[in-house]
Design an enzyme around this catalytic site. Structure first.
Site, PDB file in Angstrom:
ATOM      1  N   LYS A  96      16.637  22.373  56.693  1.00 46.23           N
ATOM      2  CA  LYS A  96      17.683  21.663  57.711  1.00 46.23           C
ATOM      3  C   LYS A  96      17.329  19.881  57.420  1.00 46.23           C
ATOM      4  O   LYS A  96      16.567  19.486  56.788  1.00 46.23           O
ATOM      5  CB  LYS A  96      17.147  21.683  59.098  1.00 46.23           C
ATOM      6  CG  LYS A  96      18.122  20.979  60.134  1.00 46.23           C
ATOM      7  CD  LYS A  96      17.713  21.789  61.592  1.00 46.23           C
ATOM      8  CE  LYS A  96      18.560  21.111  62.675  1.00 46.23           C
ATOM      9  NZ  LYS A  96      17.944  21.935  63.886  1.00 46.23           N
ATOM     10  N   SER A 141      21.508  23.850  66.717  1.00 49.13           N
ATOM     11  CA  SER A 141      21.962  22.892  65.961  1.00 49.13           C
ATOM     12  C   SER A 141      21.692  23.080  64.579  1.00 49.13           C
ATOM     13  O   SER A 141      22.142  22.477  63.651  1.00 49.13           O
ATOM     14  CB  SER A 141      21.265  21.674  66.071  1.00 49.13           C
ATOM     15  OG  SER A 141      19.756  21.842  66.266  1.00 49.13           O
ATOM     16  N   SER A 145      17.724  26.427  68.877  1.00 50.44           N
ATOM     17  CA  SER A 145      18.786  25.961  67.774  1.00 50.44           C
ATOM     18  C   SER A 145      18.311  26.749  66.547  1.00 50.44           C
ATOM     19  O   SER A 145      18.980  26.553  65.309  1.00 50.44           O
ATOM     20  CB  SER A 145      18.209  24.434  67.376  1.00 50.44           C
ATOM     21  OG  SER A 145      18.737  23.668  68.398  1.00 50.44           O
TER      22      SER A 145
END
Length: 482
Positions: free
Chosen positions: A73, A148, A172
């Site tokens: 990420k 997310s 997330s």
């Protein structure tokens, strides 16, 4: 690349596959799947990383993740690569150091090939707040992948890489895992180092993996879990995840959370019923338990997370690093203009919410009260675990929704976290496992079931995921119709 990391690393160690070839396959897949928006940037030295792994193999080393391509990420720092957090304000930032969790992957022989798309500063449940455009669900490109950590989930679900890393502040990792049909694991707070993770809400953030199989979860967790002198909150616990894969779950006590059984779509309800049958078939005891504070979890979460975000994001003012508004000479005006231009709407909303909750006259009414509710949530969970080894809820009350469908209604967007935030508030581990599909508009969309365990019982959840996968013959681990 839909082969598992377990299979690929074993093939590399046998000399049947080469890390440099695996990286080329991953880069080719990234190009072919570019329309999904899963990645923000490719890592410049991916090929050099693969060559270094080959040199280690030639020297007789047998690293755990030998040659396995991985996406991380874009809020995890990697020296020499961009770390944008999905934000315009960091669009040109190149990290001078590497996060501990990323370094551990590299030490284990993994090759970091790209940075995953994400909601800006991890603030979102759909990956739509990214300054670089939304990631798209490979099961239906008109729908979100969840957030997310949406890009990291899509990278695994779409076969770009077999493993990826995300961060989980309120769901997330688990929510996008459920919406894209892969595994997502949120460890006990402190079992994975946060050094080098760009902070959103420091008391809630935790790094964890996405994978397509339970064995790959175990492999990645054995590589990344452990204490870190650079993170004062890290715990000194040794990982034993691969050992947990063979554990028999017969006799374990599972409790379905009663408050989480209402308000779900039909496909989620069907997955929960099927999960109950599978667990009973495995010889486990299945009951129900009440968590009265579940309904207050989302409100408490946003009144804990946003004040921490307000504090953590104060450093992005254009004075030291990141972008700076052009043509503004006075310091305060420059900071104001930089933050106004650099932050998106959702980040501004959460910073303002957090600042308000911390302000004089409102601290006791909001932040202080939310911290008390956080304690009540943890107490509720402790009582539930006195009579159960594992709790069960849906991961999300619904499958993936359409892009744009909830962007104008923040409250509806926040509802996606109703079943996941409690794990972060209490610091306990949780895993989302693929558990079925729901057909909407003629498309099959994945749904997930969440298992929660007491703090430090992370290995138990890997045992449960492996047993569930074996009992269902991996029926829910399908490739999307790319």
């Amino acid at each position: 690349m839909f082969e598992s990391a377990t299979t690929l690393s074993a093939a590399v160690l046998r000399g049947e596959r080469r890390p440099t070839d695996l990286v080329e396959e991953a880069l080719s897949a990234a190009e072919a799947r570019a329309h999904l928006g899963a990645l923000i940037s490719l890592v410049p030295d991916a090929r050099e990383q693969a060559a270094r792994v080959e040199a280690r193999l030639a020297a007789g080393e047998t690293p755990l993740l030998a040659g396995v391509p991985v996406v991380v990420k874009d809020n995890l720092n990697l020296r020499g690569s961009r770390t944008t957090c999905g934000s315009r304000i960091l669009s040109s930032y190149v990290s001078p150091y590497t996060a501990t969790v990323v370094r551990r992957l590299q030490d284990a022989g993994a090759v970091i090939v790209a940075k995953g798309n994400m909601d800006e500063f991890a603030m979102g449940s759909s990956n739509e707040t990214s300054a670089f455009g939304p990631a798209r669900n490979p099961w239906d490109v008109s729908r979100v992948p969840g957030g997310s950590s949406g890009g990291s989930a899509v990278a695994v679900a779409a076969g770009v890489v077999p493993l990826s890393l995300g961060s989980d502040t309120g769901g997330s990792i688990r929510q996008p895992a459920a919406m894209t049909g892969v595994y997502g694991f949120k460890p006990t707070y402190g079992r994975v180092s946060r050094y080098g993770l760009v902070a959103y809400a420091s008391s809630l953030d935790q790094v964890g993996p996405f994978a397509r199989t339970a064995s790959d979860l175990a492999l990645s967790l054995d590589a990344i879990v452990g204490p870190d002198d650079l993170d004062a909150t890290s715990l000194d616990t040794a990982p034993r995840f691969r050992e947990a894969l063979a554990r028999d779950v017969r006799g374990l006590r599972f409790a379905f959370v009663r408050e989480a059984l209402a308000g779900n779509t039909s496909g989620v309800d069907a997955a929960m019923a099927r999960t109950r049958e599978v667990l009973e078939g495995l010889g486990a005891t299945v009951t129900e338990v009440s968590l009265p504070t579940l309904e207050y979890g989302v409100a408490a979460y946003y009144l804990v997370a946003t004040p921490e975000a307000s504090s953590n994001l104060a450093r992005y003012d254009g004075m030291v690093y990141g972008s700076r508004a052009a043509g503004v000479r006075e310091v305060n005006a420059s900071m104001s203009a930089t933050r106004g231009e650099g932050f998106g709407t959702e980040v501004k909303r959460r910073v303002l919410m957090g600042t308000y909750a911390l302000s004089s006259g409102y601290y006791d009414a909001y932040y202080s009260k939310a911290m008390k509710v956080r304690r009540l949530v943890a107490d509720d969970l402790a009582r539930a675990f006195a009579d159960a080894d594992v709790l069960v809820t849906p991961t999300s009350p619904f499958p993936a929704f359409r892009i744009g469908e909830r962007m104008d209604d923040p409250v509806a967007m926040y509802a996606a976290d109703v079943d996941t935030v409690i794990a972060n508030l209490a610091g306990i581990p949780a895993v989302s496992v693929p558990a079925g599909f729901e057909t909407l508009d003629g498309r099959e969309l994945p749904v997930g079931v969440q298992f929660l365990a007491p703090a430090l019982a992370d290995e138990l959840l890997v045992s449960v995921a492996a047993a569930f996968e074996a009992a269902t013959s991996g029926a829910f681990l399908r490739e999307p119709p790319l």
